[in-house]
Structures are given as C-alpha cells and as structure tokens.
Design an enzyme around this catalytic site. Structure first.
Site, PDB file in Angstrom:
ATOM      1  N   ASP A  63     -20.993 -33.940   8.616  1.00 12.11           N
ATOM      2  CA  ASP A  63     -20.787 -35.047   9.549  1.00 12.11           C
ATOM      3  C   ASP A  63     -20.630 -36.300   8.699  1.00 12.11           C
ATOM      4  OD1 ASP A  63     -20.941 -37.152  11.326  1.00 12.11           O
ATOM      5  OD2 ASP A  63     -22.685 -36.397  12.415  1.00 12.11           O
ATOM      6  N   VAL A  64     -19.402 -36.768   8.535  1.00 14.42           N
ATOM      7  CA  VAL A  64     -19.151 -37.865   7.599  1.00 14.42           C
ATOM      8  C   VAL A  64     -19.783 -39.176   8.043  1.00 14.42           C
ATOM      9  CG1 VAL A  64     -17.025 -36.837   6.710  1.00 14.42           C
ATOM     10  CG2 VAL A  64     -16.905 -38.471   8.618  1.00 14.42           C
ATOM     11  N   ASN A  90     -10.570 -37.959   4.800  1.00 12.01           N
ATOM     12  CA  ASN A  90      -9.557 -37.692   5.825  1.00 12.01           C
ATOM     13  C   ASN A  90     -10.094 -37.595   7.245  1.00 12.01           C
ATOM     14  OD1 ASN A  90      -6.879 -36.511   6.823  1.00 12.01           O
ATOM     15  ND2 ASN A  90      -8.315 -34.850   7.246  1.00 12.01           N
ATOM     16  N   TYR A 156      -9.498 -48.040  17.752  1.00  6.38           N
ATOM     17  CA  TYR A 156      -8.740 -47.315  16.730  1.00  6.38           C
ATOM     18  C   TYR A 156      -8.121 -48.287  15.729  1.00  6.38           C
ATOM     19  CZ  TYR A 156      -5.842 -43.579  14.786  1.00  6.38           C
ATOM     20  OH  TYR A 156      -5.266 -42.658  13.950  1.00  6.38           O
ATOM     21  N   LYS A 160      -8.819 -48.520  11.664  1.00  9.47           N
ATOM     22  CA  LYS A 160      -7.731 -48.234  10.727  1.00  9.47           C
ATOM     23  C   LYS A 160      -7.367 -49.463   9.890  1.00  9.47           C
ATOM     24  CE  LYS A 160      -7.598 -43.943  11.609  1.00  9.47           C
ATOM     25  NZ  LYS A 160      -8.102 -42.989  10.595  1.00  9.47           N
TER      26      LYS A 160
END
Length: 286
Positions: A63-64, A90, A156, A160
């Site tokens: 779980d990043v 990623n 989002y 990003k």
C-alpha cells in the site's frame, strides 16, 4: 541507462495498466523485477504471467500510501537482489467530482496514493541509489492532467500537478549533487488502463461509506460514466512500455504520449504570461 540486462527494476501498481506493461518490457530486456501492488490476487496473476516470460521476479503486496509498506518493499528488494537500478513510482487512482462535494475521505485516498506514494518511493529508494553510486533511473507516473487543468477533476489535477512538481524539484536536487540518478515524469493522456476501476482497489480505511449521499449523487455517477468512456476509448496500451523505455534510454525527462494536448498545454502557459484569466468556455465549447 541503456544497458538493462540483469539490472533490478521495482514497479508499484504493477498488477494492471502501465505497471504491468513496464513489467513486460522489463522481462523483454532480461531485468530482475520486483512487482508490487495493493491487490494481492491481481498481483499474483500478473506475477505468474511475467514469470512465464522467463523473468526472475518477486512480488510484494504494498500500500504505497503507507511509508512502512514502501520501506518494506525497498528492504525486500535489497534482500532478494542486493540493489535497485530502475524505479517506477507508478501506482495511481482517480476520484472525480466538484471539490466542494467530494468527500474528504476521497481526497485523503487520492493524495495518499498519487502524491504520498511517490514521496514514499523517493524517500525509501533514493538513499539506496545514492549509496550505490551507479547509473539509476526513476520514472514517476503523472498525467497530462499534471500539465493542464479541466473542470470537475480537482483532486486528480491536484495530485498530478504535485507529481510533476515533485519530480522536477527532486531532479534539480540530484543534478546539483552530480548524482548518477536520472529522472522522468510520465504524462500520458487517456490510455486503455484499469484506472477507471480504481474504487475496487481502495484499502479498508478509505472504503466508500454507503451512507454518504455523495455516492448516489449525479456528480459521482457522471464522473464514473465519463471515466469509463474516456479510458475505454483511449490509446491502446500495448506501445506504452516500449515508449517509456526509449525515453529512459534517451534520458528524456518529460514523457508525453498525446501530442494533440500540446496546444492546450501551451495555451495555459501563454495565458499565464499574458495575464489572461482562465475561462471555462474553452472546455464548454469543445
């Protein structure tokens, strides 16, 4: 990096989408591969397919959004392969909807994965790479959504844009110390991935609350519908792995796959410099 044979690659979000394509390309180039993902079943299936290609590969459920998980991933990599040469930060998710409607739980989830996932990867792996003092490369997956903005995707876009900024700043710092670590930020447009099914990968602490009316709202349902459409009609994914590896070989920092967005990116920067206010008309009239 130009010589990949026998080198060690670590990939987060490796069970689907870009991560799985990276794993296939790593296998084609005879690399040793560490595949990590939050979805145990998907990861096992993906790892089996990569092993069938003849690659030396291990899998680590990760779980990043938790640093301890990413640190454990780094430790497992060193235990198994003694080094790391290529890191793909990623793993990513998406949550759509107006900022004032989107539940804070969704904000925590997307920032935890898309932003802290990269932060954790850099913190865990860069010290290893610096100590090795060998040619290494890091690819952070962002999006064209990190180079422009559109309506109804504030969370989002926030993550990003952060992904792009983190990569640029860390890259400057590594250059300043004459590090052998190179970096790239991958900024694709819509590609046929599994991103539109992000909700099925939520860990328990970020699960959707069925009692929250947002998840029955028009905003939420419209976001899901649009997400499924743009992903399913996006660019085929089968060329992505090779394209990204060519960029790594050429030490290309910005990896862009959808040139038709370039005028929109350019307009955004031009408007800033000329003092032109952002206008929703640009998107509403398209």
């Amino acid at each position: 990096m130009k010589d990949f044979k026998g080198k060690v690659a670590v990939i987060t979000g490796a069970a689907n989408g870009f991560g799985f394509e990276y794993a296939k390309e790593c296998a084609n180039r005879e690399m040793k591969i560490v595949m990590s993902d939050i979805d145990k079943n998907d990861l096992e299936n993906a790892t089996k397919k990569i092993k069938e290609m003849g690659a030396e590969v291990i899998s680590v459920v990760t779980d990043v959004s938790k640093y301890e998980d990413v640190k454990a991933l780094a430790d497992k990599t060193l235990d198994e392969f003694d080094s790391v040469d290529l890191l793909f930060n990623n793993a990513g998710v998406v949550a759509a909807g107006p900022a004032w409607e989107l539940p804070l739980n969704d904000w925590d989830w997307i920032i935890g994965v898309n932003v802290y996932g990269i932060i954790h990867g850099l913190k865990a792996f860069i010290p290893i790479m610096l100590k090795q003092d060998t040619p290494c490369h890091i690819v952070n997956t962002a999006s064209v959504a990190g180079l422009l903005t559109t309506p109804n995707m504030p969370a989002y876009h926030t993550t990003k844009h952060a992904s792009v900024a983190i990569t640029e700043s860390v890259n400057y710092s590594l250059q300043a110390r004459n590090s052998k670590i190179k970096m790239s930020v991958f900024c694709p447009g819509f590609v046929q991935t599994d991103l539109d099914n992000s909700d099925r990968h939520r860990p328990e602490r970020f699960k959707i609350d069925p009692n929250n009316p947002y998840y029955e709202s028009k905003s939420y349902k419209d976001g899901l519908k649009r997400g499924h459409h743009v992903i399913n009609t996006g660019m085929p994914i089968d060329s992505i792995g090779q394209s990204v590896f060519i960029a790594i070989e050429e030490e290309q920092f910005y990896i862009l796959t959808h040139p038709h967005y370039n005028p929109v990116i350019g307009k955004r920067v031009k408007d800033m410099l000329e003092g032109v206010n952002p206008s929703a008309d640009f998107f509403l009239n398209r």
